[in-house]
Design a protein around this motif. Structure first.
Motif, PDB file in Angstrom:
ATOM      1  N   HIS A 180      26.080  38.542  60.775  1.00  0.00           N
ATOM      2  CA  HIS A 180      26.787  39.311  61.807  1.00  0.00           C
ATOM      3  C   HIS A 180      26.300  40.759  61.823  1.00  0.00           C
ATOM      4  CE1 HIS A 180      30.193  40.821  64.233  1.00  0.00           C
ATOM      5  NE2 HIS A 180      30.127  41.858  63.421  1.00  0.00           N
ATOM      6  N   LEU A 181      26.192  41.359  60.648  1.00  0.00           N
ATOM      7  CA  LEU A 181      25.767  42.757  60.579  1.00  0.00           C
ATOM      8  C   LEU A 181      24.323  42.923  61.046  1.00  0.00           C
ATOM      9  CD1 LEU A 181      27.365  43.872  57.183  1.00  0.00           C
ATOM     10  CD2 LEU A 181      28.091  44.536  59.488  1.00  0.00           C
ATOM     11  N   GLN A 195      22.736  41.111  63.167  1.00  0.00           N
ATOM     12  CA  GLN A 195      22.733  40.969  64.622  1.00  0.00           C
ATOM     13  C   GLN A 195      23.326  42.202  65.296  1.00  0.00           C
ATOM     14  OE1 GLN A 195      24.948  37.341  65.075  1.00  0.00           O
ATOM     15  NE2 GLN A 195      23.346  36.093  64.098  1.00  0.00           N
ATOM     16  N   ARG A 196      24.413  42.703  64.719  1.00  0.00           N
ATOM     17  CA  ARG A 196      25.077  43.872  65.313  1.00  0.00           C
ATOM     18  C   ARG A 196      24.153  45.092  65.307  1.00  0.00           C
ATOM     19  NH1 ARG A 196      26.234  47.689  67.311  1.00  0.00           N
ATOM     20  NH2 ARG A 196      28.230  48.742  67.640  1.00  0.00           N
ATOM     21  N   TYR A 197      23.377  45.245  64.244  1.00  0.00           N
ATOM     22  CA  TYR A 197      22.466  46.388  64.156  1.00  0.00           C
ATOM     23  C   TYR A 197      21.085  46.086  64.740  1.00  0.00           C
ATOM     24  CZ  TYR A 197      26.024  48.466  61.157  1.00  0.00           C
ATOM     25  OH  TYR A 197      27.195  48.980  60.672  1.00  0.00           O
ATOM     26  N   GLN A 198      20.962  44.894  65.327  1.00  0.00           N
ATOM     27  CA  GLN A 198      19.722  44.484  66.006  1.00  0.00           C
ATOM     28  C   GLN A 198      18.507  44.625  65.088  1.00  0.00           C
ATOM     29  OE1 GLN A 198      19.816  46.898  69.614  1.00  0.00           O
ATOM     30  NE2 GLN A 198      20.964  45.305  70.685  1.00  0.00           N
ATOM     31  N   ARG A 233      36.854  54.354  67.321  1.00  0.00           N
ATOM     32  CA  ARG A 233      36.966  53.016  66.722  1.00  0.00           C
ATOM     33  C   ARG A 233      38.385  52.728  66.216  1.00  0.00           C
ATOM     34  NH1 ARG A 233      31.700  51.041  65.284  1.00  0.00           N
ATOM     35  NH2 ARG A 233      30.208  52.279  66.496  1.00  0.00           N
ATOM     36  N   ALA A 247      36.271  44.594  63.608  1.00  0.00           N
ATOM     37  CA  ALA A 247      34.839  44.311  63.537  1.00  0.00           C
ATOM     38  C   ALA A 247      34.287  44.852  62.225  1.00  0.00           C
ATOM     39  CB  ALA A 247      34.121  44.951  64.715  1.00  0.00           C
ATOM     40  N   GLU A 255      31.505  46.003  61.353  1.00  0.00           N
ATOM     41  CA  GLU A 255      30.681  47.211  61.466  1.00  0.00           C
ATOM     42  C   GLU A 255      31.529  48.473  61.684  1.00  0.00           C
ATOM     43  OE1 GLU A 255      30.719  45.157  65.545  1.00  0.00           O
ATOM     44  OE2 GLU A 255      30.595  44.571  63.425  1.00  0.00           O
ATOM     45  N   ASP A 256      32.855  48.302  61.883  1.00  0.00           N
ATOM     46  CA  ASP A 256      33.728  49.458  62.086  1.00  0.00           C
ATOM     47  C   ASP A 256      34.313  50.002  60.784  1.00  0.00           C
ATOM     48  OD1 ASP A 256      33.322  49.377  64.784  1.00  0.00           O
ATOM     49  OD2 ASP A 256      35.264  48.500  65.288  1.00  0.00           O
TER      50      ASP A 256
END
Length: 354
Positions: free
Chosen positions: A43-44, A46-49, A167, A236, A238-239
């Protein structure tokens, strides 16, 4: 330019290396993350591309760790060969060290965890450089290179991270609201055997105390006891650091999050019989973190901190003093990686000298 692999086996490793990866990518290098599929790692990424390939999906079972060691090593080697890796980074791990050795490429192994002695024994012979904070209390031999920082400053140094108060709205909070981040761990790791943190009664007392002063955001590793479920707020992943940066206090049994809160200037109470050099440094030299092996004493410290009228400005000044002393770990890792790429045979002494 070079091709660089960053291997991640824990969500914290994504944060540890994402800044270094992006900086080296901006310099023209090709980057690839090799990832163990567990918890929120994918997930992380993907979130940070961040570009990645999965090396292994964590499983349960009697021989699961042995199977992971073998199959993850083979998978990492196959991916590294296909990618044509020139340099490897990871938190010290033989599943990265073996492929690097077989390919004859430099391997930068990081560690900040003194009690992970089994891991040390496995990756130490395979590493080109072993990078540790200067407060790391174990002598790792001639390959060791020390730096004046913490892992957490690789992603929470002001040059790397700016909190986003917006956030907070996702969890029903706004800037200035009193709230507390609490984390209980599962005590399932190998190095957790025989260790301790809060007792069940102390957990109840802690949550009851904190809820009288504000909102509690509870994170529980593993299964959540029904009585604690009302305190668990989904958000989330990433938050987390944006939330942590605005918290009134952090209280928990996890060392990494305790250090993250501390370097953000949030009063941090760590309850665990295990202690690391960076924990002691944040406590003894900066007073940003308070380590206890006894949950009852920690609860008294919670009450003491809640009674302080100048809590936030006081800890902001402590953080400012720490930041004056410490470096941006990401900038240091980028420079270290480039020096090894320029000369893979450089000694650790020459790398330390820069």
């Amino acid at each position: 330019m070079a091709r660089i692999i960053f291997d991640v086996g824990h969500p914290a490793h994504v944060h540890l290396f994402r800044g270094t990866a992006r900086a080296m990518q901006a310099q023209g290098h090709d980057i690839l993350f090799t990832a163990l599929d567990r918890e929120i790692i994918l997930h992380l990424l993907q979130r940070y591309q961040l570009p990645y390939r999965v090396t292994y999906r964590r499983r349960k079972g009697r021989y699961a760790l042995l199977a992971e060691l073998l199959l993850r090593t083979l998978s990492t080697y196959r991916i590294a060969r296909q990618f044509g890796a020139d340099l490897f980074f990871s938190f010290g791990n033989p599943t990265v060290g073996v492929p690097a050795r077989l390919m004859g490429k430099p391997y930068i192994a990081l560690t900040d965890t003194e009690h992970a002695t089994e891991q040390h024994a496995l990756f130490k012979p395979l590493a080109t450089v072993i990078a540790t904070p200067d407060v790391f209390t174990v002598d790792m031999g001639p390959k060791q290179v020390r730096y004046n920082g913490y892992h957490e400053l690789a992603f929470l140094h002001p040059d790397q991270f700016t909190p986003d108060p917006a956030r907070l709205a996702a969890v029903g909070l706004k800037p200035g609201d009193p709230f507390f981040v609490v984390r209980f761990v599962a005590w399932r790791a190998t190095h957790d055997v025989g260790q301790r943190g809060f007792t069940p009664d102390q957990k109840r007392a802690l949550l009851d105390e904190l809820r009288q002063h504000g909102r509690v955001l509870l994170s529980v590793e593993g299964d959540v006891p029904p009585e604690f479920a009302p305190y668990v707020t989904p958000f989330a992943p990433e938050d987390i650091h944006h939330l942590l940066a605005d918290a009134t206090l952090y209280v928990g049994e996890g060392g990494s999050m305790a250090a993250e809160a501390a370097v953000l200037g949030v009063p941090s109470i760590y309850v665990n019989s295990l202690v690391m050099g960076y924990i002691r440094d944040l406590q003894d030299h900066y007073g940003l973190l308070h380590w206890y092996t006894d949950g009852a004493a920690a609860l008294e410290k919670v009450r003491e901190l809640l009674a302080m009228s100048d809590l936030k400005p006081d800890y902001a000044e402590r953080r400012a003093r720490m930041l004056r002393d410490k470096i941006n770990t990401t900038a240091w890792l980028v420079a270290l990686g480039n020096r090894l790429l320029d000369n893979p045979q450089r000694s650790s002494a020459s790398l330390h000298e820069g």
